[in-house]
Design a protein around this motif. Sequence first.
Motif, PDB file in Angstrom:
ATOM      1  N   LYS A   1      -2.602   0.823  -8.680  1.00 18.37           N
ATOM      2  CA  LYS A   1      -2.111   1.936  -9.495  1.00 18.37           C
ATOM      3  C   LYS A   1      -3.062   3.133  -9.431  1.00 18.37           C
ATOM      4  O   LYS A   1      -2.621   4.282  -9.328  1.00 18.37           O
ATOM      5  N   ALA A   2      -4.366   2.865  -9.490  1.00 15.36           N
ATOM      6  CA  ALA A   2      -5.350   3.944  -9.398  1.00 15.36           C
ATOM      7  C   ALA A   2      -5.285   4.620  -8.035  1.00 15.36           C
ATOM      8  O   ALA A   2      -5.344   5.849  -7.918  1.00 15.36           O
ATOM      9  N   CYS A   3      -5.160   3.816  -6.980  1.00 20.35           N
ATOM     10  CA  CYS A   3      -5.066   4.334  -5.624  1.00 20.35           C
ATOM     11  C   CYS A   3      -3.868   5.254  -5.451  1.00 20.35           C
ATOM     12  O   CYS A   3      -3.980   6.373  -4.932  1.00 20.35           O
ATOM     13  N   ARG A   4      -2.717   4.799  -5.876  1.00 21.01           N
ATOM     14  CA  ARG A   4      -1.499   5.586  -5.673  1.00 21.01           C
ATOM     15  C   ARG A   4      -1.515   6.879  -6.471  1.00 21.01           C
ATOM     16  O   ARG A   4      -1.043   7.917  -6.002  1.00 21.01           O
ATOM     17  N   PHE A   5      -2.074   6.822  -7.672  1.00 24.97           N
ATOM     18  CA  PHE A   5      -2.156   8.052  -8.462  1.00 24.97           C
ATOM     19  C   PHE A   5      -3.098   9.051  -7.805  1.00 24.97           C
ATOM     20  O   PHE A   5      -2.749  10.225  -7.626  1.00 24.97           O
ATOM     21  N   LEU A   6      -4.304   8.595  -7.452  1.00 27.37           N
ATOM     22  CA  LEU A   6      -5.256   9.500  -6.815  1.00 27.37           C
ATOM     23  C   LEU A   6      -4.752   9.979  -5.458  1.00 27.37           C
ATOM     24  O   LEU A   6      -4.929  11.151  -5.102  1.00 27.37           O
ATOM     25  N   GLY A   7      -4.126   9.085  -4.698  1.00 26.73           N
ATOM     26  CA  GLY A   7      -3.619   9.467  -3.386  1.00 26.73           C
ATOM     27  C   GLY A   7      -2.630  10.606  -3.470  1.00 26.73           C
ATOM     28  O   GLY A   7      -2.656  11.545  -2.653  1.00 26.73           O
ATOM     29  N   LYS A   8      -1.762  10.539  -4.467  1.00 26.55           N
ATOM     30  CA  LYS A   8      -0.778  11.613  -4.648  1.00 26.55           C
ATOM     31  C   LYS A   8      -1.441  12.887  -5.153  1.00 26.55           C
ATOM     32  O   LYS A   8      -1.063  13.999  -4.748  1.00 26.55           O
ATOM     33  N   GLN A   9      -2.412  12.747  -6.049  1.00 24.51           N
ATOM     34  CA  GLN A   9      -3.113  13.931  -6.562  1.00 24.51           C
ATOM     35  C   GLN A   9      -3.825  14.681  -5.448  1.00 24.51           C
ATOM     36  O   GLN A   9      -3.851  15.916  -5.425  1.00 24.51           O
ATOM     37  N   LEU A  10      -4.408  13.925  -4.508  1.00 18.57           N
ATOM     38  CA  LEU A  10      -5.154  14.537  -3.403  1.00 18.57           C
ATOM     39  C   LEU A  10      -4.266  14.817  -2.192  1.00 18.57           C
ATOM     40  O   LEU A  10      -4.753  15.290  -1.166  1.00 18.57           O
ATOM     41  N   LYS A  11      -2.974  14.515  -2.325  1.00 18.22           N
ATOM     42  CA  LYS A  11      -2.007  14.739  -1.231  1.00 18.22           C
ATOM     43  C   LYS A  11      -2.438  14.042   0.067  1.00 18.22           C
ATOM     44  O   LYS A  11      -2.250  14.556   1.168  1.00 18.22           O
ATOM     45  N   GLY A  12      -3.073  12.873  -0.117  1.00 19.83           N
ATOM     46  CA  GLY A  12      -3.401  12.042   1.034  1.00 19.83           C
ATOM     47  C   GLY A  12      -4.610  12.453   1.832  1.00 19.83           C
ATOM     48  O   GLY A  12      -4.879  11.871   2.887  1.00 19.83           O
ATOM     49  N   LYS A  13      -5.406  13.415   1.338  1.00 17.92           N
ATOM     50  CA  LYS A  13      -6.570  13.880   2.094  1.00 17.92           C
ATOM     51  C   LYS A  13      -7.765  14.078   1.170  1.00 17.92           C
ATOM     52  O   LYS A  13      -7.605  14.384  -0.010  1.00 17.92           O
TER      53      LYS A  13
ATOM     54  N   GLU B   1      -1.855   3.126   2.677  1.00 21.89           N
ATOM     55  CA  GLU B   1      -0.970   4.197   2.222  1.00 21.89           C
ATOM     56  C   GLU B   1      -1.583   5.593   2.317  1.00 21.89           C
ATOM     57  O   GLU B   1      -0.837   6.577   2.409  1.00 21.89           O
ATOM     58  N   PHE B   2      -2.905   5.686   2.285  1.00 22.01           N
ATOM     59  CA  PHE B   2      -3.563   6.997   2.336  1.00 22.01           C
ATOM     60  C   PHE B   2      -4.753   6.958   3.284  1.00 22.01           C
ATOM     61  O   PHE B   2      -5.908   7.130   2.875  1.00 22.01           O
ATOM     62  N   PRO B   3      -4.512   6.735   4.559  1.00 23.55           N
ATOM     63  CA  PRO B   3      -5.620   6.606   5.518  1.00 23.55           C
ATOM     64  C   PRO B   3      -6.434   7.894   5.684  1.00 23.55           C
ATOM     65  O   PRO B   3      -7.546   7.840   6.214  1.00 23.55           O
ATOM     66  N   GLY B   4      -5.905   9.013   5.209  1.00 16.27           N
ATOM     67  CA  GLY B   4      -6.637  10.268   5.316  1.00 16.27           C
ATOM     68  C   GLY B   4      -7.657  10.492   4.211  1.00 16.27           C
ATOM     69  O   GLY B   4      -8.352  11.512   4.194  1.00 16.27           O
ATOM     70  N   ILE B   5      -7.764   9.533   3.293  1.00 16.51           N
ATOM     71  CA  ILE B   5      -8.725   9.642   2.192  1.00 16.51           C
ATOM     72  C   ILE B   5      -9.920   8.736   2.462  1.00 16.51           C
ATOM     73  O   ILE B   5      -9.765   7.553   2.757  1.00 16.51           O
ATOM     74  N   GLN B   6     -11.112   9.290   2.352  1.00 18.70           N
ATOM     75  CA  GLN B   6     -12.354   8.519   2.507  1.00 18.70           C
ATOM     76  C   GLN B   6     -12.776   7.977   1.149  1.00 18.70           C
ATOM     77  O   GLN B   6     -12.925   8.732   0.186  1.00 18.70           O
ATOM     78  N   VAL B   7     -12.987   6.674   1.057  1.00 22.84           N
ATOM     79  CA  VAL B   7     -13.410   6.034  -0.187  1.00 22.84           C
ATOM     80  C   VAL B   7     -14.911   5.772  -0.126  1.00 22.84           C
ATOM     81  O   VAL B   7     -15.403   5.117   0.805  1.00 22.84           O
TER      82      VAL B   7
END
Length: 346
Positions: free
Chosen positions: A147-159, A188-194
Amino acid sequence: MRLRSSGIAATAGAAVLLAGITGCTSSATGQQEPSGQRKIGIDLPRDDSDFWKAYERYLRADITEQSVRTLPITNSQGGAEQLRANLEGFQRAHAKAVVMAPQATQNIEGLDALLLRGVSVISVDTEPEHGSVYMVVRANNVEYGVKACRFLGKQLKGKGKVAELQGALSSINAYDRSRGFATCMKNEFPGIQVIELATDWEGDIASAKLRTTLAANPDLGGIYLQAGGVFLQPTLALLQQKGLLRPAGQPGHIAIVSNDGIPQELDAIRRGDIDATVSQPADLYAKYALFYAQAGAEGKTFRPGPTDHQSSIISLPNGLEDQLPAPLVTKDNVDDKALWGNTVGR
């Protein structure tokens, strides 16, 4: 402070209850003891977290309301050795059920000794990885991370970049939340660096590591707090100090998702300091910990399947787990009166 009434005796119960063995049992004195008077041992896990303080308040209120007979409540303060000693104390005091919430789940001694003596062990929020349990009362922690991932992923538009303040990875909760978050981000958001920051559930460690991360990554776009009760205040204080605490919707805002659902998180969502939290049900943890403790003391048994309280019981290698609901809270539902964080301490 006013707490919501739990009403366990009247309403709580799993739809998958199989049978009740409600005869008498021998007390410490050798006399027959009515089932309603069987003693329950309760160990609190720590008192340095707002979430666990709320859990304790709910627990004590439910104990008083139902006149539950408990042994003196102990607090293991996150220590495995202290928990072991407390469990041994409950065994010597002839407890018929024990409620605990171990913080280090890989090394818990004494559970099988309790089982051999007919003591039902209920583990709250954490799932012991060794030793048998009667019931784990918990929410799906992998889903917390998702849930945290999907929310942040959408907020950052996948980048972009996000920092993850993890708990102690020796704890199954931190492990599950980290696993859910990492798998979701990868798929789901490979463009985001964790950027993973292990903290051992310590706020000062979290603050120090986040400070270093912000210095090295001025373009950080998001933060995932695995425990708002420990990480929220030091995170917001650090962002305020560095001039980075900007309201949601304004340029430069760092998107933040937390876990716990404490009142402070809900207030932070209202202010726009953070964007969301997963509400971990402190009230339901207390309610169903006592319910299963009393059921275990009476010899009742359960099986996997849906319950009558919007959850599901699943099988574990060492017992059963009742997975309670834990909703995502955002500005859209932050004032929902059904959220425990809107009732405790209000």
